[in-house]
Design an enzyme around this catalytic site. Structure first.
Site, PDB file in Angstrom:
ATOM      1  N   ASP A  32       0.879  -1.160   0.000  1.00  0.00           N
ATOM      2  CA  ASP A  32       0.000   0.000   0.000  1.00  0.00           C
ATOM      3  C   ASP A  32       0.924   1.220   0.000  1.00  0.00           C
ATOM      4  O   ASP A  32       2.102   1.127   0.380  1.00  0.00           O
ATOM      5  CB  ASP A  32      -0.936   0.013   1.214  1.00  0.00           C
ATOM      6  CG  ASP A  32      -2.111   0.979   0.989  1.00  0.00           C
ATOM      7  OD1 ASP A  32      -2.016   1.818   0.068  1.00  0.00           O
ATOM      8  OD2 ASP A  32      -3.110   0.893   1.721  1.00  0.00           O
TER       9      ASP A  32
HETATM   10  C1  BGC Z   1      -4.866   3.512   0.135  1.00  0.00           C
HETATM   11  C2  BGC Z   1      -4.986   2.566  -1.058  1.00  0.00           C
HETATM   12  C3  BGC Z   1      -4.744   3.332  -2.324  1.00  0.00           C
HETATM   13  C4  BGC Z   1      -3.389   4.000  -2.249  1.00  0.00           C
HETATM   14  C5  BGC Z   1      -3.034   4.807  -3.470  1.00  0.00           C
HETATM   15  C6  BGC Z   1      -3.598   4.304   0.118  1.00  0.00           C
HETATM   16  O1  BGC Z   1      -3.622   5.301   1.105  1.00  0.00           O
HETATM   17  O2  BGC Z   1      -4.955   2.760   1.331  1.00  0.00           O
HETATM   18  O3  BGC Z   1      -6.231   1.957  -1.077  1.00  0.00           O
HETATM   19  O4  BGC Z   1      -4.845   2.477  -3.425  1.00  0.00           O
HETATM   20  O5  BGC Z   1      -3.370   4.888  -1.141  1.00  0.00           O
HETATM   21  O6  BGC Z   1      -3.809   5.942  -3.565  1.00  0.00           O
END
Ligand code: BGC
Length: 752
Positions: free
Chosen positions: A229
């Protein structure tokens, strides 16, 4: 691209650098070897393609795109084909915009109604979440775009999401929190997977070898690449060793490259492991380049219409007293509430779409030439009731045949990054519903929310239509549904408890000092409410229609089977009303007797069928081993206990229409190891134990019970004594009857 050849030409430094992205949304290019940089985007219910001003919290703008219903809404469709089609549509949009991977779907389990990100997740039930996620992944990947299911794993709250530890026992972890991911991996082979920020039992997901290698790859057969993530990467050497391939977001990071190189040179990180990591990322890039179709077009208008249609499929008619819905064109109708003008249709955070067009319900009704008046009733961005707005809305309601209130949760209540603290709707909206319902008994409430709310006014509202966060087409969908152009067919993918305190996670959410213990175990959602025989506001699987369905003729193709065989269950469903409609037929399984504590019923099948008035269809379900199994930590696997199972078929988890029983024989024996501290009960439960100590048990219990000359009293005494003795250990008994250590060892040797 020849992955093996490219890999063989890469220097150690290039390989080390390649396992981090090039910037916020791209992989690194390797121009020397002809490897392009490719882009990935959020996801999941639309395209959030950003330019230079990149962020992962939905703050900066992205290109105009169509916002489809969020996962919470989509799940209520119970419709695999809808999810598959949505995956295809998004895949086509990605092709048009040169996006190689869409960051979704999110399939974490809804443990608490308070999780700020529940709108991005499907369900409290792992079977449903896994099935829908697999359909979406198959649709998307069929268009040559990688899916990136997230957030793996046990990321069920936003509070301390980047540092907290989810403490979950092994059975619960597999049976509830990993199960959807397991099914999805096996049924759709996602090209990627996103590991979560949090720790699982004290180990960060991004360094969790058990999770990312042993379970995900070795047990489930996942062959894609794992991406962190955004910002979840920790120590990259540990991460690569655990099975994390790509760290995002990326940048030039010479210090990190040097660490990876040093770890390979010192032998701490085998070079083959780094090669594997690089090869997985290259395989993904190659997959995209091979399936690239630059001629694909973004067709926002067509996709908007698809979004309206999808939203209609997701609507759940929770209540419809006196068949007040659908409305007729002749009625004088008041649309009330800020959301009637500007619906809340998506959540905040990284999934936020820069929507191409949003038509509110008032505008949609006017465009359709309907006889609708409007009063604002409340201000969406505040909570305090405004007496003036309330009075005007009540006046408007008085003059109408039917008052439809558009209510729900404002943006500020639900978002990525923080959890809700209450299940209540804003006071001004509750006040509006109560004020209107007291002047007009024909009050309908339409809800826009990403997660369950308390409904103190539920008895006063004649009808309640749950639209969730239904995407940019939800205003138009609302009008179609209210007036019967579309017939509601959604079912709740989560229980609506009466109040927050009823929820099983209530006492352990969001945890203390960064530790959240999942003490309710497998009893999440309806598994808990059913076990406790609790009243709920609306049960899992509930949803009404403007027509009616009759179920009949349940058939099982076998009366008994082993856990290596599958069972086919069929039943008939007939539309007995006067409108075309769709019904979601749900199949639940119960183990009638188990050595472990199991739920009363668990969803193991569902089918959605469309029926014309008078039409009847046969619905078929196939149940394999997992439908009967629980997760047994003793063998670290799913396990079926021999015995009777009940198959229930219903229109909701609390509206079971048909049932039948089947005998299933488990073919796996659990390992047993007896010691002197094993009890009579445990030993006598085995055939060998019966032979070895059955006579001792009989003699000892007869002696202890004594004889009093009254046959009935003696029999009762014997039974009491035997019940007491079942929990006595071999060691304790030996002291009463003078067994030697040698005799005990002999018995144990035989038993083991
Ligand atoms: C989120 C993800 C997301 C990623 C990119 C993170 O903060 O948890 O779900 O895909 O950011 O934006």
């Amino acid at each position: 691209m020849d992955v093996e050849h490219i890999l063989s030409q890469m220097t150690l430094e290039e390989k080390a650098a390649f396992c981090s992205g090039g910037d916020f949304w791209h992989t690194k290019a390797l121009e020397r070897l002809g490897v392009p940089s490719v882009m990935m985007c959020d996801g999941p219910h639309g395209l959030r393609k950003q330019g230079a001003e990149a962020d992962h919290l939905g703050i900066n703008d992205s290109i105009k795109a169509v916002c489809f219903p969020t996962a919470a809404a989509l799940a209520a469709s119970f419709d695999r084909s809808l999810l598959h089609t949505l995956g295809e549509v998004l895949g086509e949009e990605c092709q048009a915009e040169d996006v190689s991977m869409l960051l979704g779907p999110g399939l974490n389990i809804k443990r608490s109604p308070l999780c700020g990100r529940n709108f991005e997740y499907f369900s409290e039930d792992p079977y449903l979440a896994g099935q829908l996620a697999a359909a979406y992944v198959n649709g998307l990947q069929g268009k040559g775009i990688a899916a990136c299911p997230k957030h793996f794993a046990a990321n069920n709250q936003e509070t301390l999401r980047m540092s907290g530890s989810s403490e979950v026992d092994e059975r619960t972890l597999h049976e509830i929190y990993l199960s959807a991911f397991e099914d999805m991996v096996k049924e759709s082979a996602p090209r990627s997977m996103m590991c979560s920020y949090n720790q699982i039992n004290g180990v960060y997901a991004s360094e969790n070898r058990e999770l990312l290698t042993e379970i995900l790859r070795d047990q489930w057969g996942f062959d894609g690449f794992v991406v962190t993530d955004w910002g979840a990467g920790k120590d990259r050497v540990k991460g690569i060793a655990a099975g994390v391939d790509l760290e995002m977001p990326g940048r030039d990071n010479p210090e990190q490259v040097a660490k990876i190189v040093a770890a390979v040179q010192s032998g701490e990180l085998p070079e083959e492991q780094l090669d594997q990591t690089v090869s997985r990322i290259l395989t993904y890039i190659k997959g995209y380049m091979d399936g690239r179709r630059p001629e694909a077009q973004l067709d926002l208008e067509t996709d908007h219409i698809r979004s309206v249609h999808a939203s209609e499929e997701c609507a759940v008619l929770l209540k419809n007293a006196r068949d007040i819905l659908p409305l007729s064109k002749e009625q004088r109708v008041a649309f009330l509430g800020d959301f009637a003008r500007a619906p809340r249709y998506q959540g905040a955070g990284s999934s936020h779409i820069n929507s191409h067009k949003v038509v509110g319900a008032v505008e949609a009704a006017q465009a359709a030439g309907l006889n609708v008046t409007f009063a604002q009733g409340y201000l969406a961005q505040t909570s305090e009731p405004n007496p003036d707005l309330l009075e005007r809305a009540a006046e408007c309601a008085k003059r109408a045949d039917v008052a439809v209130i558009f209510a729900g949760l404002p943006d500020s209540y639900e978002s990525e990054g923080f959890d809700r603290t209450s299940m209540a709707m804003p006071a001004n909206q509750n006040a509006l519903i109560e004020a209107v319902a007291s002047v007009n008994p024909n009050t309908v409430v339409v809800l826009h929310n990403g997660s369950p709310v308390e409904m103190p006014w539920a008895d006063q509202a004649a009808a309640i239509l749950e639209l969730y966060l239904g995407g940019e087409g939800v205003g138009e969908a609302a009008v179609d549904l209210l007036y019967g152009t579309a017939n509601p067919s959604g079912k709740l993918a989560e229980t609506f408890p009466i109040k927050l305190e009823d929820n099983p996670s209530f006492l352990n959410f969001p945890g203390e000092d960064g530790i959240v213990e999942y003490r309710e175990g497998v009893f999440v959602g309806y598994r808990y409410y059913d076990k406790k025989k609790m009243a709920v506001r609306f049960p899992f699987g509930h949803g009404l229609s403007y027509t009616s369905f009759v179920y009949g003729d349940i058939q099982l193709d076998k009366a008994q089977l082993t856990d290596r065989e599958s069972l086919t269950v069929t039943c008939k469903v007939k539309n007995t009303g006067t409108r075309l409609g769709k019904e979601v037929i749900q199949l639940y399984v119960r183990d009638e007797q188990s050595r472990v504590n199991r739920p009363v019923r668990e969803l193991k099948g569902f089918e959605k069928v469309e029926l014309a008035p008078g039409e009847e269809k046969t619905v078929s379900f196939t149940l394999g081993k997992k439908a009967f199994a629980y997760y047994e930590p003793k063998i670290h696997d799913w396990f079926v206990e021999s015995g009777t199972f009940t198959i229930e078929i219903g229109s909701s988890s609390r509206d079971i229409r048909l049932a039948a029983q089947v005998t299933v024989e488990g073919t796996v024996t659990l390992p047993v190891h007896f010691t002197e501290f094993s009890t009579f009960g445990q030993i006598l439960a085995t055939p060998k134990g019966q032979t070895l100590i059955g006579h001792i048990f009989q003699k000892f219990s007869a002696g202890a019970a004594g004889q009093h000359g009254d046959i009935e009293a003696d029999a009762a005494g014997m039974q009491t004594m035997q019940s007491m003795m079942m929990d006595m250990t071999l060691d304790a008994v030996s002291k009463f009857i003078g067994m030697t250590d040698e005799q005990i060892s002999g018995i144990l040797a035989e038993l083991n």
